[in-house]
Write an enzyme that holds these catalytic residues in place. Structure first.
Site, PDB file in Angstrom:
ATOM      1  N   TYR A  51      -2.752 -27.521  -1.584  1.00  0.00           N
ATOM      2  CA  TYR A  51      -3.143 -27.372  -2.986  1.00  0.00           C
ATOM      3  C   TYR A  51      -3.490 -25.920  -3.289  1.00  0.00           C
ATOM      4  CZ  TYR A  51      -5.605 -28.186  -7.395  1.00  0.00           C
ATOM      5  OH  TYR A  51      -6.012 -28.153  -8.710  1.00  0.00           O
ATOM      6  N   SER A  86      -6.042 -22.631 -10.996  1.00  0.00           N
ATOM      7  CA  SER A  86      -7.259 -23.278 -10.513  1.00  0.00           C
ATOM      8  C   SER A  86      -8.152 -22.220  -9.896  1.00  0.00           C
ATOM      9  CB  SER A  86      -6.916 -24.336  -9.456  1.00  0.00           C
ATOM     10  OG  SER A  86      -8.078 -24.822  -8.815  1.00  0.00           O
ATOM     11  N   LYS A 145      -1.514 -23.443  -6.019  1.00  0.00           N
ATOM     12  CA  LYS A 145      -2.149 -22.846  -7.199  1.00  0.00           C
ATOM     13  C   LYS A 145      -2.160 -21.320  -7.138  1.00  0.00           C
ATOM     14  CE  LYS A 145      -3.009 -26.569  -9.506  1.00  0.00           C
ATOM     15  NZ  LYS A 145      -2.362 -26.816 -10.811  1.00  0.00           N
TER      16      LYS A 145
END
Length: 303
Positions: free
Chosen positions: A204, A189, A208
Protein backbone atom coordinates in the site's frame (compact mmCIF):
# COMPACT_ATOMS: atom_id res chain seq x y z
CA UNK A 1 25.62 18.89 -29.56
CA UNK A 2 24.25 16.22 -31.86
CA UNK A 3 22.45 14.56 -28.92
CA UNK A 4 20.87 17.87 -27.89
CA UNK A 5 19.69 18.55 -31.43
CA UNK A 6 18.20 15.07 -31.67
CA UNK A 7 16.32 15.54 -28.39
CA UNK A 8 14.96 18.90 -29.56
CA UNK A 9 13.82 17.38 -32.84
CA UNK A 10 12.12 14.49 -31.05
CA UNK A 11 10.37 16.87 -28.66
CA UNK A 12 9.18 19.03 -31.54
CA UNK A 13 7.65 16.00 -33.26
CA UNK A 14 6.00 14.47 -30.20
CA UNK A 15 4.74 17.43 -28.19
CA UNK A 16 2.22 19.85 -29.71
CA UNK A 17 3.44 23.42 -29.35
CA UNK A 18 1.35 25.40 -26.90
CA UNK A 19 2.63 28.30 -24.86
CA UNK A 20 2.67 27.52 -21.17
CA UNK A 21 2.63 31.18 -20.15
CA UNK A 22 0.38 32.87 -22.70
CA UNK A 23 -2.34 34.80 -20.91
CA UNK A 24 -4.37 34.88 -24.13
CA UNK A 25 -4.66 31.10 -24.15
CA UNK A 26 -8.04 30.24 -22.58
CA UNK A 27 -6.63 26.98 -21.23
CA UNK A 28 -3.88 28.61 -19.21
CA UNK A 29 -5.19 32.16 -18.75
CA UNK A 30 -5.50 33.58 -15.20
CA UNK A 31 -8.86 33.59 -13.46
CA UNK A 32 -10.85 36.68 -14.55
CA UNK A 33 -11.16 39.47 -12.00
CA UNK A 34 -14.14 39.16 -9.67
CA UNK A 35 -13.92 42.74 -8.38
CA UNK A 36 -17.05 43.87 -10.20
CA UNK A 37 -19.22 41.37 -8.32
CA UNK A 38 -20.92 41.82 -4.98
CA UNK A 39 -19.03 40.23 -2.05
CA UNK A 40 -21.50 37.34 -1.73
CA UNK A 41 -21.36 36.68 -5.48
CA UNK A 42 -17.56 36.84 -5.44
CA UNK A 43 -17.43 34.17 -2.76
CA UNK A 44 -19.71 31.89 -4.76
CA UNK A 45 -17.93 32.48 -8.06
CA UNK A 46 -14.47 31.95 -6.57
CA UNK A 47 -15.25 28.37 -5.59
CA UNK A 48 -17.65 27.56 -8.42
CA UNK A 49 -17.01 24.20 -10.08
CA UNK A 50 -18.08 24.23 -13.70
CA UNK A 51 -18.52 21.49 -16.27
CA UNK A 52 -18.93 17.74 -15.89
CA UNK A 53 -17.07 15.47 -13.52
CA UNK A 54 -16.16 11.81 -13.31
CA UNK A 55 -15.84 10.62 -9.75
CA UNK A 56 -14.08 7.47 -10.63
CA UNK A 57 -12.64 4.50 -8.92
CA UNK A 58 -14.81 4.00 -5.93
CA UNK A 59 -17.28 6.64 -7.05
CA UNK A 60 -20.11 5.32 -4.89
CA UNK A 61 -17.92 4.62 -1.85
CA UNK A 62 -17.74 6.87 1.21
CA UNK A 63 -15.01 9.24 0.01
CA UNK A 64 -16.28 9.27 -3.56
CA UNK A 65 -19.86 10.09 -2.60
CA UNK A 66 -18.81 12.90 -0.26
CA UNK A 67 -16.66 14.41 -2.99
CA UNK A 68 -19.45 14.01 -5.55
CA UNK A 69 -21.91 15.79 -3.27
CA UNK A 70 -19.45 18.64 -2.73
CA UNK A 71 -18.94 19.12 -6.47
CA UNK A 72 -22.70 19.16 -6.99
CA UNK A 73 -23.04 21.73 -4.18
CA UNK A 74 -20.57 23.96 -6.01
CA UNK A 75 -22.19 23.78 -9.42
CA UNK A 76 -21.13 20.71 -11.37
CA UNK A 77 -23.81 20.16 -14.01
CA UNK A 78 -23.10 16.51 -14.81
CA UNK A 79 -21.62 13.67 -12.83
CA UNK A 80 -20.55 10.17 -13.84
CA UNK A 81 -19.86 7.72 -11.02
CA UNK A 82 -17.54 4.85 -11.88
CA UNK A 83 -17.45 1.85 -9.58
CA UNK A 84 -16.98 -1.89 -9.95
CA UNK A 85 -20.48 -2.30 -8.49
CA UNK A 86 -22.28 1.08 -8.21
CA UNK A 87 -24.41 1.48 -5.07
CA UNK A 88 -27.63 2.48 -6.81
CA UNK A 89 -29.50 3.37 -3.61
CA UNK A 90 -26.92 6.06 -2.86
CA UNK A 91 -27.02 7.23 -6.48
CA UNK A 92 -30.80 7.59 -6.42
CA UNK A 93 -30.51 9.65 -3.23
CA UNK A 94 -28.09 11.97 -5.03
CA UNK A 95 -30.48 12.32 -7.96
CA UNK A 96 -33.31 13.31 -5.62
CA UNK A 97 -31.11 15.80 -3.80
CA UNK A 98 -29.76 17.39 -7.03
CA UNK A 99 -32.59 17.14 -9.60
CA UNK A 100 -31.05 19.75 -11.92
CA UNK A 101 -27.83 17.76 -12.40
CA UNK A 102 -27.46 14.80 -14.72
CA UNK A 103 -26.04 11.90 -12.69
CA UNK A 104 -25.08 8.66 -14.42
CA UNK A 105 -23.18 5.53 -13.39
CA UNK A 106 -20.76 3.19 -15.10
CA UNK A 107 -19.71 -0.26 -13.86
CA UNK A 108 -15.93 -0.16 -14.23
CA UNK A 109 -13.03 -2.24 -12.96
CA UNK A 110 -10.12 0.20 -12.84
CA UNK A 111 -7.72 -2.55 -13.89
CA UNK A 112 -9.49 -2.87 -17.26
CA UNK A 113 -8.21 -0.23 -19.67
CA UNK A 114 -10.76 -1.07 -22.37
CA UNK A 115 -13.68 -0.78 -19.93
CA UNK A 116 -12.32 2.57 -18.74
CA UNK A 117 -11.97 3.91 -22.29
CA UNK A 118 -15.53 2.82 -23.11
CA UNK A 119 -16.94 4.40 -19.95
CA UNK A 120 -15.09 7.69 -20.52
CA UNK A 121 -16.33 7.86 -24.12
CA UNK A 122 -19.92 7.07 -23.06
CA UNK A 123 -19.69 9.70 -20.31
CA UNK A 124 -18.52 12.34 -22.77
CA UNK A 125 -21.33 11.45 -25.16
CA UNK A 126 -24.02 11.49 -22.45
CA UNK A 127 -22.84 14.56 -20.53
CA UNK A 128 -21.30 16.52 -23.38
CA UNK A 129 -17.76 16.85 -21.97
CA UNK A 130 -15.36 15.54 -19.36
CA UNK A 131 -13.79 18.34 -17.33
CA UNK A 132 -12.88 16.84 -13.94
CA UNK A 133 -11.56 13.47 -12.80
CA UNK A 134 -11.40 12.35 -9.18
CA UNK A 135 -9.71 9.03 -8.38
CA UNK A 136 -10.72 7.40 -5.11
CA UNK A 137 -10.54 3.64 -5.61
CA UNK A 138 -8.14 1.93 -3.29
CA UNK A 139 -7.51 -1.28 -1.42
CA UNK A 140 -5.15 -1.98 1.46
CA UNK A 141 -3.29 -5.02 2.69
CA UNK A 142 -1.69 -5.38 6.11
CA UNK A 143 0.76 -8.20 5.57
CA UNK A 144 4.33 -8.36 6.79
CA UNK A 145 6.78 -7.81 3.95
CA UNK A 146 8.35 -11.26 4.25
CA UNK A 147 4.90 -12.85 3.99
CA UNK A 148 3.48 -10.71 1.15
CA UNK A 149 2.74 -12.85 -1.89
CA UNK A 150 3.44 -11.67 -5.41
CA UNK A 151 -0.29 -11.91 -6.16
CA UNK A 152 -1.25 -9.62 -3.27
CA UNK A 153 1.50 -7.16 -4.13
CA UNK A 154 0.32 -6.94 -7.73
CA UNK A 155 -3.34 -6.64 -6.70
CA UNK A 156 -2.70 -3.60 -4.48
CA UNK A 157 -0.56 -1.83 -7.07
CA UNK A 158 -2.92 -2.75 -9.91
CA UNK A 159 -5.88 -1.09 -8.19
CA UNK A 160 -4.22 1.83 -6.40
CA UNK A 161 -1.54 2.88 -8.87
CA UNK A 162 -2.17 1.36 -12.28
CA UNK A 163 -5.92 1.90 -11.92
CA UNK A 164 -5.39 5.60 -11.22
CA UNK A 165 -2.99 5.84 -14.16
CA UNK A 166 -5.36 4.14 -16.59
CA UNK A 167 -8.24 6.41 -15.60
CA UNK A 168 -6.07 9.52 -15.86
CA UNK A 169 -4.64 8.48 -19.22
CA UNK A 170 -8.07 7.84 -20.69
CA UNK A 171 -9.57 11.07 -19.36
CA UNK A 172 -6.41 13.02 -20.21
CA UNK A 173 -6.57 11.90 -23.83
CA UNK A 174 -10.17 13.04 -23.99
CA UNK A 175 -9.40 16.41 -22.35
CA UNK A 176 -6.56 17.01 -24.82
CA UNK A 177 -8.91 16.26 -27.70
CA UNK A 178 -11.58 18.55 -26.21
CA UNK A 179 -9.02 21.38 -25.92
CA UNK A 180 -10.88 22.82 -22.94
CA UNK A 181 -8.46 21.98 -20.12
CA UNK A 182 -9.52 20.23 -16.95
CA UNK A 183 -8.65 19.11 -13.44
CA UNK A 184 -7.46 15.68 -12.31
CA UNK A 185 -7.23 14.88 -8.60
CA UNK A 186 -5.59 11.69 -7.35
CA UNK A 187 -5.93 10.23 -3.86
CA UNK A 188 -2.49 9.63 -2.41
CA UNK A 189 -2.10 9.17 1.34
CA UNK A 190 0.04 10.01 4.35
CA UNK A 191 1.41 6.56 3.53
CA UNK A 192 3.04 8.19 0.49
CA UNK A 193 5.05 10.43 2.81
CA UNK A 194 5.88 8.30 5.86
CA UNK A 195 5.80 4.66 6.95
CA UNK A 196 2.70 3.82 8.97
CA UNK A 197 2.48 2.44 12.50
CA UNK A 198 1.59 -0.07 13.88
CA UNK A 199 0.37 -1.99 10.81
CA UNK A 200 2.71 -3.42 8.14
CA UNK A 201 1.57 -2.39 4.65
CA UNK A 202 4.52 -2.22 2.29
CA UNK A 203 2.49 -2.72 -0.91
CA UNK A 204 0.00 0.00 0.00
CA UNK A 205 2.75 2.46 0.94
CA UNK A 206 4.58 1.86 -2.32
CA UNK A 207 1.36 2.18 -4.33
CA UNK A 208 0.61 5.58 -2.78
CA UNK A 209 4.17 6.85 -3.06
CA UNK A 210 3.95 6.15 -6.78
CA UNK A 211 0.81 8.30 -6.98
CA UNK A 212 2.85 11.36 -6.01
CA UNK A 213 5.25 10.80 -8.90
CA UNK A 214 2.34 10.09 -11.25
CA UNK A 215 0.71 13.37 -10.21
CA UNK A 216 3.91 15.38 -10.69
CA UNK A 217 4.78 13.78 -14.03
CA UNK A 218 1.35 14.42 -15.54
CA UNK A 219 1.21 17.95 -14.11
CA UNK A 220 4.47 18.75 -15.89
CA UNK A 221 3.47 17.10 -19.15
CA UNK A 222 -0.18 18.12 -19.43
CA UNK A 223 -0.04 21.68 -18.09
CA UNK A 224 0.42 22.89 -21.67
CA UNK A 225 -3.10 21.64 -22.38
CA UNK A 226 -4.60 23.48 -19.43
CA UNK A 227 -4.97 20.20 -17.54
CA UNK A 228 -4.06 20.61 -13.88
CA UNK A 229 -3.06 17.45 -12.01
CA UNK A 230 -2.94 17.43 -8.21
CA UNK A 231 -3.45 15.04 -5.32
CA UNK A 232 -4.73 14.91 -1.77
CA UNK A 233 -3.09 12.84 0.97
CA UNK A 234 -5.64 11.83 3.61
CA UNK A 235 -4.64 10.66 7.05
CA UNK A 236 -6.62 7.98 8.85
CA UNK A 237 -10.22 8.55 7.80
CA UNK A 238 -13.19 6.93 9.50
CA UNK A 239 -14.28 4.86 6.49
CA UNK A 240 -15.06 1.22 5.82
CA UNK A 241 -11.38 0.53 5.06
CA UNK A 242 -10.55 1.40 8.67
CA UNK A 243 -13.48 -0.31 10.39
CA UNK A 244 -13.86 -3.64 12.17
CA UNK A 245 -13.28 -5.10 15.63
CA UNK A 246 -9.85 -6.36 14.65
CA UNK A 247 -8.69 -2.82 13.89
CA UNK A 248 -9.81 -1.27 17.19
CA UNK A 249 -6.35 -1.47 18.85
CA UNK A 250 -4.83 0.26 15.82
CA UNK A 251 -7.63 2.84 15.71
CA UNK A 252 -6.90 3.71 19.35
CA UNK A 253 -3.23 4.26 18.48
CA UNK A 254 -4.17 6.41 15.49
CA UNK A 255 -6.50 8.55 17.62
CA UNK A 256 -4.15 8.83 20.60
CA UNK A 257 -1.13 9.86 18.53
CA UNK A 258 -2.99 12.44 16.49
CA UNK A 259 -2.70 16.00 17.89
CA UNK A 260 -6.43 16.47 17.24
CA UNK A 261 -7.22 13.26 19.12
CA UNK A 262 -9.42 11.70 16.45
CA UNK A 263 -9.61 10.21 12.98
CA UNK A 264 -10.77 12.28 10.04
CA UNK A 265 -14.26 12.32 8.58
CA UNK A 266 -14.81 11.81 4.81
CA UNK A 267 -16.50 15.22 4.54
CA UNK A 268 -13.27 16.84 5.73
CA UNK A 269 -11.64 16.00 2.39
CA UNK A 270 -14.22 17.91 0.38
CA UNK A 271 -12.70 21.35 0.97
CA UNK A 272 -9.38 20.49 -0.73
CA UNK A 273 -11.27 18.69 -3.53
CA UNK A 274 -13.43 21.74 -4.24
CA UNK A 275 -10.38 24.01 -4.13
CA UNK A 276 -8.49 21.90 -6.67
CA UNK A 277 -11.49 21.64 -9.02
CA UNK A 278 -12.72 25.25 -8.80
CA UNK A 279 -11.63 28.60 -10.15
CA UNK A 280 -9.90 29.26 -6.82
CA UNK A 281 -7.39 26.52 -7.64
CA UNK A 282 -6.73 27.51 -11.23
CA UNK A 283 -3.02 28.15 -10.60
CA UNK A 284 -2.47 25.05 -8.47
CA UNK A 285 -0.75 22.33 -10.47
CA UNK A 286 1.44 19.46 -9.31
CA UNK A 287 0.52 19.99 -5.65
CA UNK A 288 -0.27 17.49 -2.92
CA UNK A 289 -2.48 18.60 -0.04
CA UNK A 290 -2.02 16.64 3.19
CA UNK A 291 -5.23 16.30 5.23
CA UNK A 292 -4.22 14.36 8.32
CA UNK A 293 -4.62 16.42 11.51
CA UNK A 294 -0.79 16.67 11.51
CA UNK A 295 0.15 13.07 12.10
CA UNK A 296 3.86 13.65 12.56
CA UNK A 297 3.89 11.68 15.82
CA UNK A 298 2.00 8.80 14.24
CA UNK A 299 3.59 8.05 10.86
CA UNK A 300 7.16 7.31 11.88
CA UNK A 301 9.81 5.50 9.94
CA UNK A 302 10.35 2.03 11.37
CA UNK A 303 14.14 1.98 11.58
Amino acid sequence: MAEAAAREALTARQIPQMSLSSESNPLTAPMPSLDSLRPADRAIKRFAVEGNAITVTGGTGGLGLNAARALLDHGVSGLSLFDILPAMEAVEALRLEYPSAKIITKAVDVRDDQAIDAAVLQTAQELGSVDILLCFAGIVGTTHAAETSAANWKRVLDVNTTGSWLCAQSVGRHMIKQATGGSIVFTASISAHRVNFPQPQVAYNVSKGAILQLKSSLAAEWGRYGIRVNSISPGYMDTILNEGDGLEPARKIWRDRNPLGRMGQPAELTGPVVLLCSAAGKYINGADIIVDGELFKLCTCLI
